[in-house]
Motif scaffolding. Sequence first.
Motif, short mmCIF file in Angstrom:
data_model
loop_
_atom_site.label_atom_id
_atom_site.label_comp_id
_atom_site.label_asym_id
_atom_site.label_seq_id
_atom_site.Cartn_x
_atom_site.Cartn_y
_atom_site.Cartn_z
N ARG A 125 0.83 -1.21 0.00
CA ARG A 125 0.00 0.00 0.00
C ARG A 125 0.86 1.26 0.00
O ARG A 125 0.56 2.24 -0.70
CB ARG A 125 -0.92 -0.02 1.22
CG ARG A 125 -1.83 1.22 1.34
CD ARG A 125 -2.84 1.29 0.21
NE ARG A 125 -3.63 2.51 0.24
CZ ARG A 125 -4.74 2.67 0.95
NH1 ARG A 125 -5.20 1.67 1.70
NH2 ARG A 125 -5.41 3.80 0.91
N SER A 126 1.95 1.24 0.74
CA SER A 126 2.81 2.43 0.82
C SER A 126 3.48 2.76 -0.52
O SER A 126 3.91 3.89 -0.74
CB SER A 126 3.88 2.23 1.89
OG SER A 126 4.68 1.09 1.60
N ASP A 127 3.56 1.77 -1.41
CA ASP A 127 4.22 1.97 -2.70
C ASP A 127 3.22 2.18 -3.84
O ASP A 127 3.63 2.34 -5.00
CB ASP A 127 5.11 0.77 -3.04
CG ASP A 127 6.26 0.60 -2.05
OD1 ASP A 127 6.77 1.63 -1.58
OD2 ASP A 127 6.62 -0.56 -1.76
N LEU A 128 1.94 2.15 -3.54
CA LEU A 128 0.95 2.22 -4.61
C LEU A 128 0.97 3.54 -5.35
O LEU A 128 1.02 3.57 -6.59
CB LEU A 128 -0.45 1.96 -4.03
CG LEU A 128 -1.60 2.04 -5.04
CD1 LEU A 128 -1.43 1.00 -6.15
CD2 LEU A 128 -2.95 1.86 -4.34
N GLU A 129 0.92 4.65 -4.63
CA GLU A 129 0.87 5.95 -5.31
C GLU A 129 2.12 6.18 -6.17
O GLU A 129 1.98 6.60 -7.34
CB GLU A 129 0.69 7.07 -4.28
CG GLU A 129 0.44 8.44 -4.89
CD GLU A 129 1.73 9.16 -5.29
OE1 GLU A 129 1.71 9.92 -6.29
OE2 GLU A 129 2.74 8.93 -4.62
N PRO A 130 3.34 5.89 -5.68
CA PRO A 130 4.51 6.05 -6.57
C PRO A 130 4.44 5.13 -7.79
O PRO A 130 4.87 5.53 -8.88
CB PRO A 130 5.68 5.68 -5.66
CG PRO A 130 5.20 5.94 -4.28
CD PRO A 130 3.74 5.59 -4.29
N ALA A 131 3.91 3.92 -7.63
CA ALA A 131 3.80 3.00 -8.76
C ALA A 131 2.83 3.54 -9.80
O ALA A 131 3.07 3.44 -11.02
CB ALA A 131 3.36 1.62 -8.28
N LEU A 132 1.71 4.10 -9.36
CA LEU A 132 0.74 4.68 -10.29
C LEU A 132 1.31 5.91 -10.98
O LEU A 132 1.10 6.12 -12.18
CB LEU A 132 -0.55 5.04 -9.55
CG LEU A 132 -1.32 3.88 -8.91
CD1 LEU A 132 -2.57 4.41 -8.21
CD2 LEU A 132 -1.68 2.81 -9.93
N ALA A 133 2.04 6.73 -10.24
CA ALA A 133 2.66 7.92 -10.82
C ALA A 133 3.69 7.53 -11.87
O ALA A 133 3.78 8.15 -12.94
CB ALA A 133 3.30 8.77 -9.73
N ALA A 134 4.48 6.50 -11.59
CA ALA A 134 5.48 6.03 -12.55
C ALA A 134 4.81 5.51 -13.81
O ALA A 134 5.26 5.77 -14.93
CB ALA A 134 6.35 4.95 -11.92
N LEU A 135 3.71 4.77 -13.64
CA LEU A 135 2.99 4.25 -14.80
C LEU A 135 2.44 5.39 -15.64
O LEU A 135 2.52 5.34 -16.88
CB LEU A 135 1.86 3.34 -14.33
CG LEU A 135 0.96 2.76 -15.41
CD1 LEU A 135 1.77 1.90 -16.39
CD2 LEU A 135 -0.17 1.94 -14.79
N ALA A 136 1.90 6.41 -15.01
CA ALA A 136 1.38 7.56 -15.75
C ALA A 136 2.46 8.24 -16.56
O ALA A 136 2.19 8.83 -17.61
CB ALA A 136 0.73 8.56 -14.78
N ALA A 137 3.71 8.14 -16.09
CA ALA A 137 4.85 8.73 -16.80
C ALA A 137 5.43 7.78 -17.84
O ALA A 137 6.42 8.11 -18.50
CB ALA A 137 5.92 9.12 -15.79
N GLY A 138 4.84 6.60 -17.98
CA GLY A 138 5.30 5.64 -18.98
C GLY A 138 6.38 4.69 -18.51
O GLY A 138 6.97 3.97 -19.31
N ASP A 139 6.63 4.64 -17.20
CA ASP A 139 7.67 3.78 -16.64
C ASP A 139 7.08 2.42 -16.29
O ASP A 139 6.22 2.31 -15.41
CB ASP A 139 8.25 4.45 -15.39
CG ASP A 139 9.40 3.66 -14.77
OD1 ASP A 139 9.74 2.57 -15.29
OD2 ASP A 139 9.95 4.13 -13.75
#
Length: 255
Positions: A96-110
């Motif tokens: 859960r603590s890593d969810l927001e960074p993972a979603l942000a990275a995906l939005a950036a194409g990572d």
Amino acid sequence: MNASARRFCREESLKAGEGLAGTGAHPARLLLIRWPKRRWSRDFDAAVDMTAAERAAVARLSEGGRRVQLVDRKGEADGAHRLSLFPENHTRSVARSDLEPALAALAAGDLDGWKPAERQLLLVCTHGQKDRCCARWGFAAYKALAARAPEEVEVFESTHLGGCRLAASTLGLPAMTKHGRVTPADAGELLDAEGKGEPLLRQWRGPCHLSPEAQAREVSERLGRSLPPGPRRVERAATCAELDAGETSSGTSWC
């Protein structure tokens, strides 16, 4: 209203003679987030316990053309969020603590940390917070499908798949096969078809990427007979809440 007097949009759709063919549209660019069903909200892409940062990350993905949906199934650990990405057919799990960074990275194409999925998914809409048809017919279909699913197909409950009046609605991934009015009795045949990446013709709503008219033509041709149209027969199916309130509507939106 007394439960015995309630009207269901699924039953009204059947009475009107609405066909399934031509109702299969669904975005191909998908992100599924495994989230405990008891925390789902009425929105298909939000849970009641999502943080503001998580909601903002989901909104950025949506703005970029990625539909976000919540899914769940028995046996998944509450402490982790499994993510499934389509049409890439990739997956990963994050705390859960890593969810927001993972979603942000995906939005950036990572796509760092993602790996190819090994099994097919079958989503069953059980989103009762949005429409009770999906709770009544969707959950019964989900239980039957989950009980009979082979190793290569994972069955998940899902938020809104579109067309609550066609419950139970399912979506097979990555093949993008969308079916409607699925009952527990259909479980074996539907799973056999999904295992092959093929539609079960009598429940098939049409190829997701085509227009309603082209979907209806494709289903009719595959069946070898003409079919009653879907969206053209009933311009707008009332939601269960509208039926309870005695409201009538016209237009082109769908429950």
